[in-house]
Motif scaffolding. Structure first.
Motif, short mmCIF file in Angstrom:
data_model
loop_
_atom_site.label_atom_id
_atom_site.label_comp_id
_atom_site.label_asym_id
_atom_site.label_seq_id
_atom_site.Cartn_x
_atom_site.Cartn_y
_atom_site.Cartn_z
N ARG A 25 -94.99 65.47 41.13
CA ARG A 25 -95.70 65.19 39.88
C ARG A 25 -94.67 64.93 38.77
O ARG A 25 -93.46 64.92 39.02
N MET A 27 -92.12 63.74 35.93
CA MET A 27 -91.10 62.68 35.90
C MET A 27 -90.61 62.30 37.29
O MET A 27 -90.29 61.13 37.54
N ASP A 46 -90.44 68.47 47.42
CA ASP A 46 -91.04 69.40 46.44
C ASP A 46 -91.54 70.64 47.16
O ASP A 46 -91.73 70.61 48.39
N ASN A 97 -84.09 66.59 40.22
CA ASN A 97 -85.06 66.59 39.11
C ASN A 97 -85.89 67.87 39.04
O ASN A 97 -86.37 68.23 37.96
N TYR A 161 -83.40 78.87 30.15
CA TYR A 161 -83.50 77.40 30.28
C TYR A 161 -82.24 76.73 29.75
O TYR A 161 -81.66 75.86 30.39
N GLY A 192 -85.34 64.32 26.04
CA GLY A 192 -85.90 65.11 24.94
C GLY A 192 -87.26 65.60 25.38
O GLY A 192 -87.45 65.97 26.54
N VAL A 194 -90.86 65.23 26.73
CA VAL A 194 -91.59 64.23 27.51
C VAL A 194 -92.90 64.86 27.97
O VAL A 194 -92.91 65.98 28.51
N THR A 196 -95.34 65.97 30.18
CA THR A 196 -95.58 66.25 31.60
C THR A 196 -96.19 67.65 31.69
O THR A 196 -96.23 68.39 30.69
#
Ligand code: NAD
Length: 268
Positions: A25, A27, A46, A97, A161, A192, A194, A196
């Motif tokens: 899912r 990006m 994933d 990712n 994070y 930056g 996004v 999602t």
């Protein structure tokens, strides 16, 4: 008058096989779809089922396979790279990712949260780069794109994070140095904000953040995909160890953008 043509030599070349983590899912799915449209066989990995995204790519005429992968588990990486070796025989691209976010300040960040975020966002790409390097080297080299964040370039309120993404920025540069001898390039992308599922539940935070974005809006997954495509392709042959920031100007100009907006313009 005839249109100028792009010659065969000028056409953008991509690896024939690329592996994308967190591709079920967000990006990752956008990057996978774009690569599929460009004739790349996409291996979608994933903890969630990436089968539906792979099926969409195939239905659109592309080539794709779905792989179950927990990026925190080196054994899981070894199995997936073994599957790609058996099915494809080569691997020229890796996009690290997969990532998670826990929007908690210092005092609310438990040891468990800290460990989990670091394991997924930082140890995951470390295990991944180690797992694919041999096959990429045998494939004649390749390109690794690590998805960091602007939180890996500036101070961010969530220690887990921010530390994981700063770590990934450094890890990319470290790997770029070592892997250059094998023809493997390693760069980091710094999105930056996004839209999602990662930002689910952060509506007020996002709305306020937009006031600091010179472009005046959040980004789309497809705008991040453009940077990933460039870094995976031979158009970026001389880029390695670099940071590509895709943030509508937030890091470079966000502070004064907001100050000027709130104070009514340049002080004169
Ligand atoms: P998302 O939550 O939509 O997608 C992340 C994907 O990673 C999911 O499919 C999830 O299942 C997968 N994943 C999580 N843990 C995993 C694990 N252990 N093993 C394998 N897969 C796992 O998020 P997104 O916004 O598409 O984020 C993609 C990347 O971009 C992340 O690394 C994120 O930190 C980064 N990023 C996002 C933003 C943003 O604003 N959305 C900004 C900067 C950076």
């Amino acid at each position: 008058m005839s249109e100028p043509r792009v010659s065969a030599a000028e056409r953008v070349r991509y690896p024939s096989t690329a592996l994308i983590t967190g591709a079920a899912r967000g990006m990752g799915a956008a990057h996978a779809a774009a690569l599929g449209r460009r004739g790349v066989h996409v291996c979608l990995a994933d903890v969630l089922d990436a089968g539906p995204v792979a099926a969409d790519i195939i239905a659109a005429g592309g080539s794709a396979s779905a792989h179950e992968l927990d990026v925190t588990d080196p054994g899981s990486w070894a199995r997936v790279v073994g599957e790609i070796r058996a099915e494809r025989g080569n691997l020229g691209g890796l996009v690290n990712n997969a990532g998670i976010s826990r929007r908690l300040g210092f005092t609310d960040t438990t040891e468990e949260v800290w460990d989990r975020v670091l394991r997924v966002n930082l140890s995951g790409p470390f295990h991944g780069m180690r797992a694919v390097a041999g096959l990429m080297r045998e494939s004649g080299g390749g390109s690794i794109v690590n998805i960091s964040s602007i939180s890996g370039q500036i101070g961010y309120f969530s220690p887990s994070y921010s530390a994981s993404k700063w770590g990934l920025t450094g890890l990319s540069k470290s790997a770029a140095g070592e892997f250059a001898a094998w023809g493997i390039r390693v760069n980091s992308v710094h999105p930056g904000l996004v839209g999602t599922p990662l930002l689910d539940g952060a509506d007020a935070f996002v709305a306020s953040a937009v006031a600091s974005i010179p472009a005046g809006r959040t980004g789309t997954p497809e705008e991040i995909t453009e940077a990933v495509l460039f870094l995976l392709s031979e158009r970026s042959a001389y880029l390695t160890g670099s940071e590509v920031t895709v943030d509508g100007g937030l890091v470079s100009n966000g502070l004064y953008h907001r100050i000027l907006a709130e104070s009514g313009g340049a002080p004169g």
